[in-house]
Design an enzyme around this catalytic site. Structure first.
Site, PDB file in Angstrom:
ATOM      1  N   ARG A 234      16.248  11.642  45.096  1.00 15.37           N
ATOM      2  CA  ARG A 234      16.332  12.378  43.832  1.00 15.37           C
ATOM      3  C   ARG A 234      16.319  11.371  42.683  1.00 15.37           C
ATOM      4  O   ARG A 234      16.941  10.299  42.771  1.00 15.37           O
ATOM      5  CB  ARG A 234      17.616  13.202  43.777  1.00 15.37           C
ATOM      6  CG  ARG A 234      17.541  14.518  44.549  1.00 15.37           C
ATOM      7  CD  ARG A 234      16.608  15.520  43.881  1.00 15.37           C
ATOM      8  NE  ARG A 234      16.604  16.804  44.539  1.00 15.37           N
ATOM      9  CZ  ARG A 234      15.685  17.220  45.414  1.00 15.37           C
ATOM     10  NH1 ARG A 234      14.683  16.438  45.758  1.00 15.37           N
ATOM     11  NH2 ARG A 234      15.753  18.429  45.935  1.00 15.37           N
ATOM     12  N   GLU A 263      13.011  14.788  35.489  1.00 14.47           N
ATOM     13  CA  GLU A 263      11.802  15.460  35.948  1.00 14.47           C
ATOM     14  C   GLU A 263      11.528  16.757  35.184  1.00 14.47           C
ATOM     15  O   GLU A 263      12.471  17.523  34.987  1.00 14.47           O
ATOM     16  CB  GLU A 263      12.005  15.783  37.433  1.00 14.47           C
ATOM     17  CG  GLU A 263      10.807  15.519  38.276  1.00 14.47           C
ATOM     18  CD  GLU A 263      11.166  15.544  39.747  1.00 14.47           C
ATOM     19  OE1 GLU A 263      11.824  14.601  40.216  1.00 14.47           O
ATOM     20  OE2 GLU A 263      10.793  16.512  40.409  1.00 14.47           O
ATOM     21  N   HIS A 281       6.380  14.150  42.674  1.00 12.33           N
ATOM     22  CA  HIS A 281       7.298  14.863  43.583  1.00 12.33           C
ATOM     23  C   HIS A 281       6.528  15.644  44.664  1.00 12.33           C
ATOM     24  O   HIS A 281       6.590  16.881  44.701  1.00 12.33           O
ATOM     25  CB  HIS A 281       8.231  15.802  42.797  1.00 12.33           C
ATOM     26  CG  HIS A 281       9.478  16.147  43.572  1.00 12.33           C
ATOM     27  ND1 HIS A 281      10.702  16.312  42.992  1.00 12.33           N
ATOM     28  CD2 HIS A 281       9.679  16.351  44.898  1.00 12.33           C
ATOM     29  CE1 HIS A 281      11.602  16.622  43.919  1.00 12.33           C
ATOM     30  NE2 HIS A 281      10.993  16.646  45.094  1.00 12.33           N
TER      31      HIS A 281
HETATM   32  C1  8YV Z   1      10.759  20.433  46.943  1.00 10.05           C
HETATM   33  C2  8YV Z   1      12.336  18.673  47.681  1.00 10.05           C
HETATM   34  O1  8YV Z   1      11.557  21.431  47.374  1.00 10.05           O
HETATM   35  O2  8YV Z   1      13.093  19.320  49.800  1.00 10.05           O
HETATM   36  C3  8YV Z   1      13.381  18.857  48.717  1.00 10.05           C
HETATM   37  O3  8YV Z   1      14.531  18.507  48.452  1.00 10.05           O
HETATM   38  O4  8YV Z   1      12.593  18.067  46.696  1.00 10.05           O
HETATM   39  C4  8YV Z   1      10.963  19.235  47.842  1.00 10.05           C
HETATM   40  O5  8YV Z   1      10.635  19.509  49.141  1.00 10.05           O
HETATM   41  C5  8YV Z   1       9.339  20.862  46.906  1.00 10.05           C
HETATM   42  O6  8YV Z   1       8.666  19.900  46.173  1.00 10.05           O
HETATM   43  C6  8YV Z   1       9.021  22.206  46.319  1.00 10.05           C
HETATM   44  O7  8YV Z   1       9.596  22.486  45.119  1.00 10.05           O
END
Ligand code: 8YV
Length: 319
Positions: A234, A263, A281
């Site tokens: 993150r 972001e 991302h």
């Molecule tokens: C997002 C992610 O969910 O799994 C996670 O924690 O950050 C990603 O897989 C994906 O980009 C869709 O929004």
């Protein structure tokens, strides 16, 4: 019963959800907060993504809500403590995207070590004037040390691929991961050792109060000047302005980022630098992973609303 799906998903789950009234945002953009709040007033279930903030106020506007299925493995967009208090089950999509995200981490490692994006830009702009002994010299992976910050499923999967490059694996984690030590020969390192010993340092941790801004100027100063930093966890784990300064001053060799502190905003200095590879991302963005994630969200909702069973992968089961 009504299920809200906040955003266009890359796999059609209308069949799975056929027994529900589905309020589906078929646009590939986040819903305005007020709109989502309205949609949730009579909802029993919710499928959302990391760009939806499901905080206490949002859940308060949804008195019937019983289950939230987050499309992703990270869940820092949800107030899980409040959900637990309300008896709302929160599910994520573990294991569906472990490999895709680990593969992207390795891709970023290679790209940042071998300056792939820089080379691509050079060729496209017509600045490639022929092979040269000193053109775009980078770093090799072979027999180097990979330090993993956050040795969960994704960290382990990345470490496993990295062993194929004969890399030595060290890791730092909240708790020792004996599975990684036994199966991958990974060695536990203190946070200081991780900073000082890693040739490649990959962040694969979730965002928690403990990991927020864990990497700032002080940390970059302690890393090797030749080090490559990767973030597939993150964004806010890194203080982005500090990383931009460190890369500009060549405190470390390069970085590869898939996630950002604010972001989708990305630090302007960072965007101007050649020694950083920037991705939007896309860690879990394979057809396979994203379909599996969508199906798992649907399963979570069906399990709670139809079968009355809290799935064993629900994070609200864990204290
Ligand atoms: C997002 C992610 O969910 O799994 C996670 O924690 O950050 C990603 O897989 C994906 O980009 C869709 O929004």
């Amino acid at each position: 019963m009504k299920v809200v799906v906040t955003r266009k998903l890359p796999y059609d789950i209308s069949g799975e959800l056929k027994d529900f009234r589905v309020d589906y945002n078929s646009l590939d953009e986040p819903l305005p907060t007020i709109r989502l709040r309205q949609m949730l007033t009579d909802a029993d279930g919710l499928i959302c993504t990391l760009t939806d903030t499901i905080d206490r106020t949002m859940m308060e506007s949804s008195p019937k809500l019983k289950v939230i299925a987050n499309f992703g493995v990270g869940y820092n967009n949800i107030d899980v403590d409040y959900a637990r208090q309300r008896g709302i089950t929160v599910c994520t999509t573990p294991h569906t995207m472990t490999q895709s995200t680990a593969e992207l981490g390795i891709a970023l490692m290679l790209a940042s070590a071998r300056r792939l994006a820089e080379g691509d830009r050079m060729v496209r702009s017509g600045k490639f004037t022929g092979a040269s002994p000193s053109l775009l010299l980078g770093a090799g992976l072979h027999k180097k040390t990979l330090g993993v910050f956050g040795m969960g499923n994704i960290g382990q999967a990345a470490a496993k691929i990295a062993s194929g490059f004969s890399m030595d694996i060290i890791y730092h984690n909240r708790n020792r991961n004996f599975q990684a030590e036994l199966l991958l020969g990974a060695t536990y390192a203190t946070f200081d050792e991780l900073l000082e010993w890693s040739d490649f340092l990959m962040i694969a941790a979730p965002l928690t109060p403990e990991t927020r801004h864990r990497f700032s100027l002080n940390e970059f100063k302690r890393m090797k000047k030749t080090a490559v930093l990767i973030n597939i966890g993150r964004g806010p784990i890194i203080r982005e302005a500090d990383l931009a300064a460190a890369l500009k001053e060549r405190m470390i060799f390069s970085a590869g980022l898939d996630v950002y502190e604010f972001e989708p905003e990305v630090n302007e200095t960072l965007r101007s630098l050649d020694n950083v590879t920037l991705l939007p991302h896309i860690g879990s963005a394979t057809q396979d992973a994203r379909s599996a994630m969508a199906k798992m969200c649907a399963s979570g909702v069906i399990s709670v609303l139809k079968d009355g069973i809290i799935p064993d992968w629900a994070i609200t089961r864990i204290a």
